[in-house]
Design an enzyme around this catalytic site. Structure first.
Site, PDB file in Angstrom:
ATOM      1  N   SER A 141       0.984  -1.099  -0.168  1.00  0.00           N
ATOM      2  CA  SER A 141      -0.159  -0.081  -0.128  1.00  0.00           C
ATOM      3  C   SER A 141       0.841   1.356   0.137  1.00  0.00           C
ATOM      4  CB  SER A 141      -0.946   0.013   1.019  1.00  0.00           C
ATOM      5  OG  SER A 141      -1.695   1.549   1.328  1.00  0.00           O
ATOM      6  N   HIS A 164      -1.093  -1.231  -4.486  1.00  0.00           N
ATOM      7  CA  HIS A 164      -2.389  -0.722  -3.718  1.00  0.00           C
ATOM      8  C   HIS A 164      -2.220   0.732  -3.679  1.00  0.00           C
ATOM      9  CE1 HIS A 164      -6.246  -1.697  -2.045  1.00  0.00           C
ATOM     10  NE2 HIS A 164      -6.129  -0.645  -1.261  1.00  0.00           N
ATOM     11  N   ASP A 223      -4.529   3.955  -2.079  1.00  0.00           N
ATOM     12  CA  ASP A 223      -5.815   4.557  -1.415  1.00  0.00           C
ATOM     13  C   ASP A 223      -6.283   5.734  -1.797  1.00  0.00           C
ATOM     14  OD1 ASP A 223      -6.684   1.972   0.189  1.00  0.00           O
ATOM     15  OD2 ASP A 223      -4.823   2.249   1.104  1.00  0.00           O
ATOM     16  N   MET A 277      -8.824   8.614  -0.847  1.00  0.00           N
ATOM     17  CA  MET A 277      -9.745   8.883   0.323  1.00  0.00           C
ATOM     18  C   MET A 277     -10.244  10.578   0.241  1.00  0.00           C
ATOM     19  SD  MET A 277      -8.028   6.999   3.549  1.00  0.00           S
ATOM     20  CE  MET A 277      -6.333   7.835   3.414  1.00  0.00           C
ATOM     21  N   HIS A 327      -8.090   1.838  -4.881  1.00  0.00           N
ATOM     22  CA  HIS A 327      -9.046   1.562  -3.960  1.00  0.00           C
ATOM     23  C   HIS A 327      -9.843   2.841  -3.574  1.00  0.00           C
ATOM     24  CE1 HIS A 327     -10.155   0.253   0.650  1.00  0.00           C
ATOM     25  NE2 HIS A 327     -11.301   0.503  -0.224  1.00  0.00           N
ATOM     26  N   MET A 354     -12.135   5.038  -1.593  1.00  0.00           N
ATOM     27  CA  MET A 354     -12.784   5.384  -0.332  1.00  0.00           C
ATOM     28  C   MET A 354     -13.659   6.659  -0.541  1.00  0.00           C
ATOM     29  SD  MET A 354     -10.421   3.730   2.504  1.00  0.00           S
ATOM     30  CE  MET A 354      -8.922   3.840   1.705  1.00  0.00           C
ATOM     31  N   MET A 370     -12.532  -5.965   3.682  1.00  0.00           N
ATOM     32  CA  MET A 370     -11.783  -4.818   4.535  1.00  0.00           C
ATOM     33  C   MET A 370     -11.635  -5.728   5.871  1.00  0.00           C
ATOM     34  SD  MET A 370     -10.870  -2.125   3.147  1.00  0.00           S
ATOM     35  CE  MET A 370     -10.399  -1.345   4.762  1.00  0.00           C
ATOM     36  N   GLY A 375      -9.788   3.951   6.091  1.00  0.00           N
ATOM     37  CA  GLY A 375      -9.334   5.320   6.406  1.00  0.00           C
ATOM     38  C   GLY A 375      -8.311   5.524   7.297  1.00  0.00           C
ATOM     39  N   PHE A 376      -7.550   4.680   7.956  1.00  0.00           N
ATOM     40  CA  PHE A 376      -6.357   4.978   8.744  1.00  0.00           C
ATOM     41  C   PHE A 376      -5.600   3.539   8.594  1.00  0.00           C
ATOM     42  CE2 PHE A 376      -9.724   7.400  10.850  1.00  0.00           C
ATOM     43  CZ  PHE A 376      -9.088   8.633  10.737  1.00  0.00           C
ATOM     44  N   GLY A 377      -4.212   3.777   8.435  1.00  0.00           N
ATOM     45  CA  GLY A 377      -3.355   2.739   8.271  1.00  0.00           C
ATOM     46  C   GLY A 377      -3.070   2.256   9.831  1.00  0.00           C
ATOM     47  N   GLY A 378      -2.403   1.250   9.866  1.00  0.00           N
ATOM     48  CA  GLY A 378      -1.868   0.635  11.415  1.00  0.00           C
ATOM     49  C   GLY A 378      -2.924  -0.120  12.269  1.00  0.00           C
ATOM     50  N   ASP A 399      -7.521  -6.352   3.011  1.00  0.00           N
ATOM     51  CA  ASP A 399      -6.931  -4.970   3.437  1.00  0.00           C
ATOM     52  C   ASP A 399      -6.911  -4.614   4.861  1.00  0.00           C
ATOM     53  OD1 ASP A 399      -5.787  -2.453   3.355  1.00  0.00           O
ATOM     54  OD2 ASP A 399      -7.170  -1.684   1.969  1.00  0.00           O
ATOM     55  N   GLY A 400      -5.977  -4.764   5.382  1.00  0.00           N
ATOM     56  CA  GLY A 400      -6.021  -4.073   6.791  1.00  0.00           C
ATOM     57  C   GLY A 400      -5.502  -4.901   7.953  1.00  0.00           C
ATOM     58  N   GLY A 438       0.657  -2.497   4.323  1.00  0.00           N
ATOM     59  CA  GLY A 438       1.100  -1.277   4.394  1.00  0.00           C
ATOM     60  C   GLY A 438       2.147  -0.924   5.462  1.00  0.00           C
ATOM     61  N   SER A 439       1.733  -0.580   6.601  1.00  0.00           N
ATOM     62  CA  SER A 439       2.809  -0.359   7.723  1.00  0.00           C
ATOM     63  C   SER A 439       3.803  -1.603   7.921  1.00  0.00           C
ATOM     64  CB  SER A 439       2.131   0.114   8.998  1.00  0.00           C
ATOM     65  OG  SER A 439       1.062  -0.974   9.258  1.00  0.00           O
TER      66      SER A 439
END
Length: 219
Positions: free
Chosen positions: A9, A34, A36, A38, A67, A69, A138, A143-146, A176-177, A198-199
């Site tokens: 991501s 990926h 995102d 938003m 993706h 959002m 999801m 809306g938020f990583g980590g 994802d997530g 991602g993170s």
């Protein structure tokens, strides 16, 4: 149905160096990135739009897995097609016309994906499964990583996999997530094919982390 794919991501990368980060992703040997998008309405955060995607496209041949959002994503189909998106994935919760929006995406020459949030049942998208190339489940709230992985979402992955087999459909199942070396195996066993991370990937050596995920899939 395709083989497993890792999709780093770009949201977790260095925003000031997208060209460099895309090259780093390519060097790992993965085929997807990926992206995102938003809008600050469907989710609280704002990221970037089609113009940034077009700028990225000049520097990479990766599959751009976009993706969205955003509220009423059908408004942006042409923009993302022109920007070079390969896959445009939209939230079932973000439009009252998901069937028409997916048709529009495919007519624009992109692969079409549909997303559901943790609180949305898979039944909400059953009527459009025959239209899509990708189903994104999801495994955190968007809306938020980590964020921490929500294991209950795996039941929806399993159901999406069963329906794919029963109906002879050919969509990928993406998660994802909270995907990391501890959660990816359960996702794969449930039936997922595409893993957004991602993170976990970007906080250390990217190539080494990708290899760790690949190894963990079959654990």
């Amino acid at each position: 149905m395709s083989t497993y794919k890792i999709a780093p991501s770009i949201l977790a990368a260095d925003y000031a160096n997208f060209e460099k980060e895309l090259k780093r992703i390519e060097e790992t040997g993965v085929k997807y990135v990926h992206i995102d998008i938003m809008d600050g309405q469907f989710v609280p955060n704002i990221s970037f739009g089609a113009g940034v995607v077009a700028s990225m496209r000049k520097h990479s041949k990766l599959v751009f897995d976009c993706h969205l959002m955003v509220v009423n994503p059908e408004r942006y189909v042409d923009d993302f097609a022109q920007a070079g998106a390969d896959i445009m994935t939209i939230h079932a919760e973000a439009t009252t016309h998901v069937h028409g929006a997916l048709q529009k995406i495919k007519a624009a020459g992109m692969k079409a994906g549909v997303v559901i949030n943790p609180g949305t049942p898979l039944g909400a998208i059953e009527p459009v499964l025959n239209l899509v190339d990708q189903v994104l489940i999801m495994t955190v709230n968007p809306g938020f990583g980590g964020q921490a992985f929500i294991p209950e979402c795996l039941e929806k992955v399993k159901l999406a996999a069963r329906l794919r087999e029963q109906r002879g459909l050919d969509y990928d199942i993406e998660v994802d997530g909270g995907v990391d070396n501890k959660t990816i195996s359960a996702c794969a066993q449930a039936g997922a094919d595409v893993f957004v991370a991602g993170s976990y990937l970007f906080k250390d050596n990217l190539s080494a982390r990708v290899e760790t995920l690949k190894a963990a899939i079959n654990d």
